[in-house]
Design a protein around this motif. Structure first.
Motif, mmCIF file in Angstrom:
data_model
loop_
_atom_site.group_PDB
_atom_site.id
_atom_site.type_symbol
_atom_site.label_atom_id
_atom_site.label_comp_id
_atom_site.label_asym_id
_atom_site.label_seq_id
_atom_site.Cartn_x
_atom_site.Cartn_y
_atom_site.Cartn_z
ATOM 1 N N GLY A 99 -11.801 -3.161 -9.165
ATOM 2 C CA GLY A 99 -10.728 -4.095 -8.865
ATOM 3 C C GLY A 99 -10.262 -4.026 -7.422
ATOM 4 O O GLY A 99 -11.040 -3.792 -6.499
ATOM 5 N N ILE A 100 -8.950 -4.175 -7.252
ATOM 6 C CA ILE A 100 -8.383 -4.245 -5.911
ATOM 7 C C ILE A 100 -8.477 -2.892 -5.194
ATOM 8 O O ILE A 100 -8.543 -2.830 -3.961
ATOM 9 C CB ILE A 100 -6.918 -4.753 -5.986
ATOM 10 C CG1 ILE A 100 -6.470 -5.282 -4.614
ATOM 11 C CG2 ILE A 100 -5.980 -3.665 -6.498
ATOM 12 C CD1 ILE A 100 -5.174 -6.069 -4.667
ATOM 13 N N ARG A 101 -8.519 -1.785 -5.949
ATOM 14 C CA ARG A 101 -8.710 -0.476 -5.332
ATOM 15 C C ARG A 101 -10.079 -0.400 -4.651
ATOM 16 O O ARG A 101 -10.224 0.203 -3.587
ATOM 17 C CB ARG A 101 -8.619 0.632 -6.390
ATOM 18 C CG ARG A 101 -7.235 0.877 -6.966
ATOM 19 C CD ARG A 101 -7.238 2.153 -7.804
ATOM 20 N NE ARG A 101 -5.976 2.358 -8.497
ATOM 21 C CZ ARG A 101 -5.735 1.943 -9.732
ATOM 22 N NH1 ARG A 101 -6.677 1.297 -10.404
ATOM 23 N NH2 ARG A 101 -4.568 2.156 -10.297
ATOM 24 N N ILE A 144 -10.935 0.736 -0.760
ATOM 25 C CA ILE A 144 -11.861 1.834 -0.442
ATOM 26 C C ILE A 144 -12.985 1.334 0.459
ATOM 27 O O ILE A 144 -13.378 2.000 1.421
ATOM 28 C CB ILE A 144 -12.430 2.448 -1.734
ATOM 29 C CG1 ILE A 144 -11.322 3.141 -2.535
ATOM 30 C CG2 ILE A 144 -13.547 3.451 -1.419
ATOM 31 C CD1 ILE A 144 -11.749 3.574 -3.930
ATOM 32 N N ALA A 145 -13.510 0.154 0.158
ATOM 33 C CA ALA A 145 -14.586 -0.422 0.965
ATOM 34 C C ALA A 145 -14.147 -0.624 2.413
ATOM 35 O O ALA A 145 -14.883 -0.318 3.356
ATOM 36 C CB ALA A 145 -15.035 -1.755 0.358
ATOM 37 N N THR A 146 -12.934 -1.116 2.585
ATOM 38 C CA THR A 146 -12.417 -1.359 3.936
ATOM 39 C C THR A 146 -12.260 -0.062 4.713
ATOM 40 O O THR A 146 -12.643 0.031 5.879
ATOM 41 C CB THR A 146 -11.063 -2.104 3.857
ATOM 42 O OG1 THR A 146 -11.263 -3.375 3.226
ATOM 43 C CG2 THR A 146 -10.482 -2.310 5.244
ATOM 44 N N VAL A 147 -11.694 0.955 4.081
ATOM 45 C CA VAL A 147 -11.454 2.227 4.765
ATOM 46 C C VAL A 147 -12.774 2.890 5.173
ATOM 47 O O VAL A 147 -12.916 3.382 6.301
ATOM 48 C CB VAL A 147 -10.623 3.178 3.876
ATOM 49 C CG1 VAL A 147 -10.558 4.570 4.494
ATOM 50 C CG2 VAL A 147 -9.203 2.626 3.695
ATOM 51 N N LEU A 200 4.390 4.705 3.491
ATOM 52 C CA LEU A 200 4.058 5.288 2.190
ATOM 53 C C LEU A 200 5.317 5.689 1.419
ATOM 54 O O LEU A 200 5.413 5.488 0.205
ATOM 55 C CB LEU A 200 3.156 6.512 2.371
ATOM 56 C CG LEU A 200 1.696 6.235 2.746
ATOM 57 C CD1 LEU A 200 0.983 7.546 3.079
ATOM 58 C CD2 LEU A 200 0.975 5.501 1.618
ATOM 59 N N ILE A 201 6.292 6.228 2.136
ATOM 60 C CA ILE A 201 7.524 6.710 1.484
ATOM 61 C C ILE A 201 8.326 5.566 0.879
ATOM 62 O O ILE A 201 8.826 5.643 -0.241
ATOM 63 C CB ILE A 201 8.385 7.498 2.492
ATOM 64 C CG1 ILE A 201 7.673 8.801 2.891
ATOM 65 C CG2 ILE A 201 9.762 7.807 1.902
ATOM 66 C CD1 ILE A 201 8.377 9.565 3.991
ATOM 67 N N ILE A 259 -4.281 3.238 -0.808
ATOM 68 C CA ILE A 259 -5.543 3.610 -0.171
ATOM 69 C C ILE A 259 -5.610 3.096 1.264
ATOM 70 O O ILE A 259 -6.025 3.805 2.180
ATOM 71 C CB ILE A 259 -6.731 3.051 -0.986
ATOM 72 C CG1 ILE A 259 -6.738 3.670 -2.382
ATOM 73 C CG2 ILE A 259 -8.059 3.314 -0.271
ATOM 74 C CD1 ILE A 259 -7.664 2.990 -3.357
ATOM 75 N N ALA A 260 -5.180 1.849 1.469
ATOM 76 C CA ALA A 260 -5.325 1.202 2.775
ATOM 77 C C ALA A 260 -4.421 1.803 3.850
ATOM 78 O O ALA A 260 -4.824 1.921 5.015
ATOM 79 C CB ALA A 260 -5.041 -0.296 2.651
#
Length: 446
Positions: free
Chosen positions: A195-197, A201-204, A117-118, A143-144
């Motif tokens: 969109g891609i977000r 979210i769906a995967t998580v 993330l960093i 998100i992922a």
């Protein structure tokens, strides 16, 4: 104890073809679900967001593969050790492996998620990102990556569940997540226009639900192996037993991450952003075939692990022969489909004419020598299943590093984009030859 005796007796006496079917079907579903999490995202993103979004998603592969590597380091090693200990009737040791595996999974997740993330911007630039593709990649990764904690709890402990004698329950856990991911992808991408977000979210959410189901199994005292408070404290002999076997798929995943970085640079140089997206489509199709093959190979892991530990060498070799034949049929079918119908396969991901043309040519060339790859996957899993970690690691590295990277660096300057696609088949041929030589030497000695 009655259930324990039934499971171990079945592994020791049941007909190999029936036993393999019993374990391979849930394993195949498990590995296919693993692949489908990514493939479904790419299909929905390609059809619902656009061609450049697929390229942005492809940029995330090295990071996601890197994170998955640490999960596999623990999960594969734990599943194999538990099978072997159950074969030796060492039930207490099997539960120590289970508890240590959970502690290691949480520890590695925390140590890898934060750095990714960093340094996300720097990593994406290094991986071949551009002003057009990096925004898509960041939308997905923010998100992922934090949600990645659920991935090893889901996939790796499903493997442990299967290895300890619950293949159908493992299959159910994976199917729950896969079905939920498809439904939520459609809702978030098309329904809410996220969109891609929305794909991230769906995967998580899907991973979270599935991992809760998996972990509840090991909290149940009626399960063959389950969590006990004293097993969570790390013990170096147990940790080493897990990591020594898990090192093979771990190294393979890290190598795959490195290969993706090198390939992205070659693709950007010789084909631009669309070529990177095309590689995402080709990788999806190739991964679907490899995961199917790995599922069959992983199905033999409890059978081979138990019978190797129990000293039944004839049953071990009979299992290996059947898996090699089945795996070769799968990769042979993939070779034929990619050669005869490449555009049909590609159009599942995109309707963009230019990306379809690039992807179709790349798919045909990339799977040119795919037929014998199934046997290489089976032989690698065989060595892993009997605890010969260094041979499994070497075979994994041979395909991903020792042969692929040099060819990937040498061919493109002479053949351009086609050189990038042809690096895979040449590497596959060398890796398959190496695997058969090692297997021949092993059989000769044993």
């Amino acid at each position: 104890m009655i259930e324990t005796n039934q499971i171990t007796q079945r592994l020791e006496t049941e007909k190999i073809s029936r036993l393999l079917l019993r374990y391979a079907i849930p394993a195949v579903i498990g590995t296919m679900v693993n692949a489908l999490y990514n493939i479904v995202d790419r299909i929905f993103i390609g059809q619902g967001v656009g061609a450049m979004a697929i390229s942005g998603l492809t940029l995330t592969f090295p990071i996601l593969i890197f994170l998955q590597a640490f999960g596999m380091l623990v999960g594969v090693g734990a599943a194999t050790r538990i099978s072997i200990y159950l074969g030796r009737k060492e039930h207490d040791m099997a539960e120590k492996v289970l508890g240590n595996a959970l502690t290691l999974t949480v520890l590695f997740s925390l140590l890898t998620i934060v750095p990714c993330l960093i340094w996300m911007d720097e990593l994406l630039i290094a991986f071949g990102g551009s002003e057009q593709t990096i925004p898509y990649a960041k939308d997905y990764l923010y998100i992922a990556i934090p949600g990645n904690i659920f991935a090893p709890l889901n996939f790796n402990f499903s493997s442990v569940m299967r290895a300890s004698g619950y293949p159908k329950k493992s299959m159910t856990a994976m199917l729950i997540g896969a079905f939920l991911n498809v439904v939520l992808d459609a809702i978030f991408i098309f329904g809410f226009d996220m969109g891609i977000r929305g794909a991230a979210i769906a995967t998580v959410i899907s991973m979270l639900v599935s991992s809760v189901f998996v972990m509840s199994h090991f909290l149940n005292k009626n399960s063959l192996v389950h969590f006990r408070p004293h097993t969570f404290r790390l013990q170096m002999p147990v940790v080493w037993g897990i990591l020594s076997i898990g090192m093979s798929p771990f190294t393979m995943q890290l190598a795959a991450s490195l290969v993706n970085v090198i390939m992205n640079h070659s693709l950007k140089t010789y084909g631009g952003d669309l070529a990177i997206g095309a590689n995402g489509i080709i990788s999806s199709i190739g991964m679907l075939l490899i995961m199917l093959t790995m599922g069959v190979a992983q199905g033999m892991q409890p059978i081979v692990g138990y019978n190797w530990g129990a000293g039944h060498r004839k049953r071990v070799m009979e299992t290996l022969r059947l898996v090699i034949i089945t795996a070769t049929i799968i990769t042979g079918t993939g070779f034929l489909c990619s050669t005869l119908f490449p555009e049909t396969l590609v159009r599942a991901f995109t309707n963009d004419a230019e990306m379809t043309a690039i992807s179709s040519n790349g798919l045909r060339l990339s799977l040119l020598l795919f037929l014998p790859v199934g046997s290489q996957v089976a032989i690698t899993q065989f060595f892993q299943s009997i605890g010969v970690a260094w041979k499994a690691m070497f075979l994994s590295l041979s395909r991903q590093v020792l042969f692929l990277i040099p060819v990937l660096l040498l061919l493109p300057p002479f053949l351009g984009l086609d050189g990038v696609w042809l690096a895979g088949p040449l590497s596959d041929l060398a890796a398959v030859t190496t695997a058969w030589l090692l297997l021949w030497h092993h059989i000769k000695r044993h």
